[in-house]
Enzyme design. Sequence first.
Site, short mmCIF file in Angstrom:
data_model
loop_
_atom_site.label_atom_id
_atom_site.label_comp_id
_atom_site.label_asym_id
_atom_site.label_seq_id
_atom_site.Cartn_x
_atom_site.Cartn_y
_atom_site.Cartn_z
N LYS A 67 9.98 58.63 -26.89
CA LYS A 67 9.51 57.73 -25.82
C LYS A 67 9.75 56.39 -25.78
O LYS A 67 9.15 55.59 -25.04
CB LYS A 67 7.96 58.04 -25.80
N GLY A 68 10.87 55.92 -26.57
CA GLY A 68 11.05 54.41 -26.30
C GLY A 68 12.12 54.07 -25.43
O GLY A 68 12.33 53.02 -25.22
N ARG A 71 16.91 58.03 -24.14
CA ARG A 71 17.60 58.64 -22.99
C ARG A 71 18.58 57.41 -22.22
O ARG A 71 19.51 57.64 -22.00
CB ARG A 71 17.20 59.63 -22.25
N ARG A 150 9.27 50.18 -28.22
CA ARG A 150 8.55 49.52 -26.93
C ARG A 150 7.03 49.56 -27.67
O ARG A 150 6.77 49.70 -28.57
CB ARG A 150 8.62 50.23 -25.86
N SER A 158 2.47 57.15 -23.52
CA SER A 158 3.67 57.80 -23.09
C SER A 158 3.74 59.01 -23.70
O SER A 158 4.04 60.14 -23.07
CB SER A 158 4.73 57.07 -23.33
N TYR A 258 16.19 51.02 -12.36
CA TYR A 258 17.17 51.18 -12.32
C TYR A 258 18.14 52.13 -12.49
O TYR A 258 17.77 53.20 -13.33
CB TYR A 258 18.10 50.04 -13.33
N GLY A 274 9.67 59.43 -14.97
CA GLY A 274 8.96 58.41 -14.65
C GLY A 274 7.67 58.46 -14.13
O GLY A 274 6.84 57.84 -13.36
N ARG A 275 6.77 59.68 -14.94
CA ARG A 275 5.42 59.99 -14.57
C ARG A 275 4.48 58.82 -14.80
O ARG A 275 4.57 58.22 -15.71
CB ARG A 275 5.19 61.31 -14.96
#
Length: 310
Positions: A67-68, A71, A150, A158, A258, A274-275
């Site tokens: 979750k950082g 991808r 993050r 997240s 982006y 992007g939830r």
Amino acid sequence: MAGLLASLLLLVLQTLAAPPEFVPVSNPGLTDPLWANGTAAVVGPSLAPPPGTSQRMPHSIIIGVRKGGTRALLEMLDIHPSVAAAATEVHFFDWDENYARGFDWYRGLMPYSYPYQITVEKTPGYFTSPLAPERIRAMNASIKLLLILRDPAERVVSDYTQVYFNRLEARKPVRPIEDLLVRGGALNTRYKAIQRSLYHLHMRNWLRHFPLEQIHLVDGDTLVRDPLPELRRVERFLELPPRIAASNFYFNQTKGFYCIRSDGRERCLHESKGRPHPPVNGTVLRQLRAYFRPHNRSFYKMVGRSFHWQ
Ligand SMILES: *[C@@H]1O[C@H](CO)[C@@H](O)[C@H](O)[C@H]1NC(C)=O
Ligand SMILES: *[C@@H]1O[C@H](CO)[C@@H](O)[C@H](O)[C@H]1NC(C)=O
Ligand SMILES: *[C@@H]1O[C@H](CO)[C@@H](O)[C@H](O)[C@H]1NC(C)=O
Ligand SMILES: *[C@@H]1O[C@H](CO)[C@@H](O)[C@H](O)[C@H]1NC(C)=O
Ligand SMILES: *[C@@H]1O[C@H](CO)[C@@H](O)[C@H](O)[C@H]1NC(C)=O
């Protein structure tokens, strides 16, 4: 212009929930640097590899964190003509049953690449795996590692959000995040998502096997807001000529993220990534942030760099 940028930034900050997954919008299938002109996007086993290419062991691995934004980083790096990115998460070094299959099996999962290209794979599970560092070192002691991080508290939420939606989709019961974060009135520090955010504990294990210079840290919070400077640093770390340009990114107002424009194709963040986060009880969130404070200080000290985690 500055005002516009500021409002875009705000938009990103507001909509930024889970780190993005990229999907092609104008071209279904995987992105593959070998078909940079976009004529054939999917490399299937039935397709003969282009002459002059072969499958190579990775020169660089994105090791985490879950979750950082791993991808996003891989997809953005894949813009570079000298990068060949593995399409799927391989889980070779963190899953014993895969590791037992040996290096030839692993190489078989790598993309076909030209000799001038470097191969990159990403498996976020490596960062928290106790055995991954020594196994990777045994493969290539001079490999270049990329770690995208993050804010540890944001990452916990997240992480929870992803599991929450996975369970919803599987029609399994879900629990509010507070039930997992709090046990008997205190923060439940055994909760896996919290454990994964204790970056310095995991980092210590990596530094037992690799010098710090071989692990490049990417600021995941910065990458989504302003990708280019972070990517420039990655290009330098990988000793690649600078080829990723501002024109490779465009801001999608609808998404608040982006997207990538490369070789005449456009790719955006996957919807599922992007939830929005569920609301978290403010008292519990403050408890969580306070818990991480000394831990992130240890981390900053360990890596000789600070991040703007709050
Ligand atoms: C695009 O790339 C493929 C595979 O390398 C090649 O066969 C084809 O001729 C190229 N097409 C164009 C229009 O450049
Ligand atoms: C090990 O990794 C380094 C750094 O990417 C690379 O230059 C080297 O070729 C790799 N060695 C092997 C045997 O793949
Ligand atoms: C922008 O995002 C929206 C919403 O996800 C998507 O439908 C659209 O295709 C994207 N547009 C571009 C130009 O990427
Ligand atoms: C938030 O959590 C605290 C402590 O667990 C609790 O006392 C409070 O009632 C909660 N607030 C809300 C709005 O649920
Ligand atoms: C560490 O993180 C916490 C919570 O995420 C934040 O409040 C604190 O300012 C950070 N520490 C430093 C030294 O920046």
